[in-house]
Write a protein that holds these residues in place. Structure first.
Motif, PDB file in Angstrom:
ATOM      1  N   ALA A  70      34.273  26.748 -56.970  1.00 27.83           N
ATOM      2  CA  ALA A  70      34.888  25.621 -56.253  1.00 27.83           C
ATOM      3  C   ALA A  70      33.836  24.566 -55.908  1.00 27.83           C
ATOM      4  CB  ALA A  70      35.592  26.119 -54.990  1.00 27.83           C
ATOM      5  N   LEU A  71      32.654  25.012 -55.498  1.00 27.74           N
ATOM      6  CA  LEU A  71      31.562  24.075 -55.241  1.00 27.74           C
ATOM      7  C   LEU A  71      31.126  23.393 -56.535  1.00 27.74           C
ATOM      8  CD1 LEU A  71      29.467  26.179 -52.716  1.00 27.74           C
ATOM      9  CD2 LEU A  71      30.652  24.023 -52.222  1.00 27.74           C
ATOM     10  N   GLY A  72      31.110  24.153 -57.634  1.00 29.56           N
ATOM     11  CA  GLY A  72      30.768  23.591 -58.933  1.00 29.56           C
ATOM     12  C   GLY A  72      31.751  22.514 -59.366  1.00 29.56           C
ATOM     13  N   GLU A  73      33.043  22.725 -59.069  1.00 28.16           N
ATOM     14  CA  GLU A  73      34.054  21.709 -59.388  1.00 28.16           C
ATOM     15  C   GLU A  73      33.832  20.444 -58.566  1.00 28.16           C
ATOM     16  OE1 GLU A  73      37.814  23.633 -58.800  1.00 28.16           O
ATOM     17  OE2 GLU A  73      37.454  25.043 -60.443  1.00 28.16           O
ATOM     18  N   LEU A  74      33.483  20.609 -57.300  1.00 28.57           N
ATOM     19  CA  LEU A  74      33.185  19.455 -56.463  1.00 28.57           C
ATOM     20  C   LEU A  74      31.964  18.709 -57.009  1.00 28.57           C
ATOM     21  CD1 LEU A  74      33.518  17.675 -53.960  1.00 28.57           C
ATOM     22  CD2 LEU A  74      32.185  19.374 -52.682  1.00 28.57           C
ATOM     23  N   ALA A  75      30.947  19.450 -57.395  1.00 26.82           N
ATOM     24  CA  ALA A  75      29.742  18.831 -57.960  1.00 26.82           C
ATOM     25  C   ALA A  75      30.073  18.082 -59.243  1.00 26.82           C
ATOM     26  CB  ALA A  75      28.681  19.898 -58.229  1.00 26.82           C
ATOM     27  N   GLU A  76      30.920  18.661 -60.073  1.00 25.09           N
ATOM     28  CA  GLU A  76      31.302  18.012 -61.333  1.00 25.09           C
ATOM     29  C   GLU A  76      32.054  16.705 -61.082  1.00 25.09           C
ATOM     30  OE1 GLU A  76      34.186  19.187 -64.963  1.00 25.09           O
ATOM     31  OE2 GLU A  76      32.672  20.686 -64.424  1.00 25.09           O
ATOM     32  N   ARG A  77      32.956  16.710 -60.103  1.00 22.80           N
ATOM     33  CA  ARG A  77      33.688  15.480 -59.760  1.00 22.80           C
ATOM     34  C   ARG A  77      32.754  14.413 -59.202  1.00 22.80           C
ATOM     35  NH1 ARG A  77      37.376  19.189 -57.608  1.00 22.80           N
ATOM     36  NH2 ARG A  77      36.749  18.696 -55.475  1.00 22.80           N
ATOM     37  N   ARG A  78      31.765  14.856 -58.465  1.00 24.20           N
ATOM     38  CA  ARG A  78      30.836  13.928 -57.815  1.00 24.20           C
ATOM     39  C   ARG A  78      29.790  13.397 -58.786  1.00 24.20           C
ATOM     40  NH1 ARG A  78      26.324  13.428 -54.471  1.00 24.20           N
ATOM     41  NH2 ARG A  78      26.817  12.220 -52.625  1.00 24.20           N
ATOM     42  N   GLY A  79      29.446  14.210 -59.782  1.00 25.47           N
ATOM     43  CA  GLY A  79      28.468  13.756 -60.758  1.00 25.47           C
ATOM     44  C   GLY A  79      27.228  14.618 -60.868  1.00 25.47           C
ATOM     45  N   ALA A 124      18.945  10.552 -55.641  1.00 26.23           N
ATOM     46  CA  ALA A 124      19.546   9.353 -56.226  1.00 26.23           C
ATOM     47  C   ALA A 124      21.073   9.378 -56.155  1.00 26.23           C
ATOM     48  CB  ALA A 124      19.110   9.210 -57.685  1.00 26.23           C
ATOM     49  N   GLY A 125      21.643  10.527 -55.842  1.00 29.26           N
ATOM     50  CA  GLY A 125      23.100  10.671 -55.837  1.00 29.26           C
ATOM     51  C   GLY A 125      23.791  10.070 -54.631  1.00 29.26           C
ATOM     52  N   GLY A 126      23.046   9.635 -53.651  1.00 34.05           N
ATOM     53  CA  GLY A 126      23.654   9.080 -52.453  1.00 34.05           C
ATOM     54  C   GLY A 126      24.115  10.158 -51.496  1.00 34.05           C
ATOM     55  N   SER A 127      24.528   9.717 -50.339  1.00 29.00           N
ATOM     56  CA  SER A 127      24.982  10.641 -49.295  1.00 29.00           C
ATOM     57  C   SER A 127      26.353  11.200 -49.619  1.00 29.00           C
ATOM     58  CB  SER A 127      25.042   9.909 -47.952  1.00 29.00           C
ATOM     59  OG  SER A 127      23.767   9.440 -47.594  1.00 29.00           O
ATOM     60  N   LEU A 128      26.602  12.373 -49.110  1.00 31.91           N
ATOM     61  CA  LEU A 128      27.930  12.970 -49.239  1.00 31.91           C
ATOM     62  C   LEU A 128      28.886  12.286 -48.275  1.00 31.91           C
ATOM     63  CD1 LEU A 128      26.828  16.706 -49.347  1.00 31.91           C
ATOM     64  CD2 LEU A 128      27.711  15.390 -51.256  1.00 31.91           C
ATOM     65  N   SER A 129      30.122  12.107 -48.708  1.00 27.63           N
ATOM     66  CA  SER A 129      31.127  11.504 -47.843  1.00 27.63           C
ATOM     67  C   SER A 129      31.600  12.521 -46.807  1.00 27.63           C
ATOM     68  CB  SER A 129      32.321  11.027 -48.677  1.00 27.63           C
ATOM     69  OG  SER A 129      33.042  12.150 -49.183  1.00 27.63           O
ATOM     70  N   GLU A 130      32.252  12.039 -45.780  1.00 23.51           N
ATOM     71  CA  GLU A 130      32.811  12.938 -44.757  1.00 23.51           C
ATOM     72  C   GLU A 130      33.820  13.900 -45.386  1.00 23.51           C
ATOM     73  OE1 GLU A 130      31.835  13.341 -41.602  1.00 23.51           O
ATOM     74  OE2 GLU A 130      30.292  11.852 -42.019  1.00 23.51           O
ATOM     75  N   GLU A 131      34.580  13.402 -46.345  1.00 21.88           N
ATOM     76  CA  GLU A 131      35.563  14.245 -47.037  1.00 21.88           C
ATOM     77  C   GLU A 131      34.861  15.356 -47.829  1.00 21.88           C
ATOM     78  OE1 GLU A 131      38.257  13.528 -50.860  1.00 21.88           O
ATOM     79  OE2 GLU A 131      38.901  12.308 -49.146  1.00 21.88           O
ATOM     80  N   GLU A 132      33.785  15.008 -48.529  1.00 23.41           N
ATOM     81  CA  GLU A 132      33.029  16.012 -49.290  1.00 23.41           C
ATOM     82  C   GLU A 132      32.406  17.040 -48.360  1.00 23.41           C
ATOM     83  OE1 GLU A 132      31.611  13.437 -53.172  1.00 23.41           O
ATOM     84  OE2 GLU A 132      30.568  13.119 -51.257  1.00 23.41           O
ATOM     85  N   LEU A 133      31.841  16.575 -47.258  1.00 26.19           N
ATOM     86  CA  LEU A 133      31.247  17.502 -46.291  1.00 26.19           C
ATOM     87  C   LEU A 133      32.299  18.446 -45.717  1.00 26.19           C
ATOM     88  CD1 LEU A 133      28.825  15.057 -44.443  1.00 26.19           C
ATOM     89  CD2 LEU A 133      28.171  16.980 -45.937  1.00 26.19           C
ATOM     90  N   ALA A 134      33.468  17.922 -45.411  1.00 23.07           N
ATOM     91  CA  ALA A 134      34.551  18.758 -44.891  1.00 23.07           C
ATOM     92  C   ALA A 134      34.996  19.790 -45.934  1.00 23.07           C
ATOM     93  CB  ALA A 134      35.731  17.891 -44.453  1.00 23.07           C
ATOM     94  N   HIS A 135      35.058  19.373 -47.190  1.00 29.93           N
ATOM     95  CA  HIS A 135      35.455  20.276 -48.268  1.00 29.93           C
ATOM     96  C   HIS A 135      34.428  21.399 -48.422  1.00 29.93           C
ATOM     97  CE1 HIS A 135      37.650  21.415 -51.867  1.00 29.93           C
ATOM     98  NE2 HIS A 135      36.514  21.413 -52.555  1.00 29.93           N
ATOM     99  N   ILE A 136      33.149  21.060 -48.383  1.00 32.81           N
ATOM    100  CA  ILE A 136      32.089  22.066 -48.467  1.00 32.81           C
ATOM    101  C   ILE A 136      32.167  23.022 -47.300  1.00 32.81           C
ATOM    102  CG2 ILE A 136      29.583  22.428 -48.407  1.00 32.81           C
ATOM    103  CD1 ILE A 136      29.354  19.743 -49.973  1.00 32.81           C
ATOM    104  N   ASP A 137      32.362  22.483 -46.094  1.00 39.29           N
ATOM    105  CA  ASP A 137      32.495  23.332 -44.911  1.00 39.29           C
ATOM    106  C   ASP A 137      33.666  24.307 -45.045  1.00 39.29           C
ATOM    107  OD1 ASP A 137      30.297  22.230 -43.691  1.00 39.29           O
ATOM    108  OD2 ASP A 137      31.435  20.943 -42.341  1.00 39.29           O
ATOM    109  N   ALA A 138      34.781  23.810 -45.569  1.00 40.62           N
ATOM    110  CA  ALA A 138      35.957  24.666 -45.740  1.00 40.62           C
ATOM    111  C   ALA A 138      35.686  25.784 -46.740  1.00 40.62           C
ATOM    112  CB  ALA A 138      37.156  23.826 -46.199  1.00 40.62           C
TER     113      ALA A 138
END
Length: 112
Positions: free
Chosen positions: A48-57, A95-109
């Protein structure tokens, strides 16, 4: 705070997403990271974290480093790369920039 081993001894890299233990990996050697760490539930979270990473880049490793750097109490991250290529890839997390609040919440979940 100083973050040591933000990739959890390489568990938070793309190499274990297939559920296999690659030859020559830290898990195959088994000093600190044992095969028992690759549980069914843990693998589901990794994927699931890998899928988030893939969507993010970035890669999963870059996502993990970006997550550690998002914590305001962290002053230093010790990444411990074993090759110049790994070091370059890990530094690309900057270089990827900061994580969004939504991404941080998803990781926390996924991780809580």
């Amino acid at each position: 705070m100083i973050a040591y081993s933000p990739l959890a001894q390489s568990l938070l890299t793309d190499r274990y997403l297939g559920g296999q233990v690659p030859a020559g990996s830290r898990m195959s050697v088994g000093h600190f990271l044992k095969e028992e760490a690759l549980t069914r539930a843990g693998l589901a979270r990794l994927r699931a974290l890998g899928e988030l990473a893939e969507r993010r880049g970035p890669s999963l490793a870059q996502l993990a480093i970006a997550w550690v750097l998002s914590e305001t109490r962290v002053a230093l991250v010790i990444i411990g790369a074993s090759s110049v290529d790994q070091l370059d890839q890990n530094l690309d997390a900057l270089a990827g920039g900061s994580l969004s609040e939504e991404e941080l919440a998803h990781i926390d979940a996924l991780t809580c």
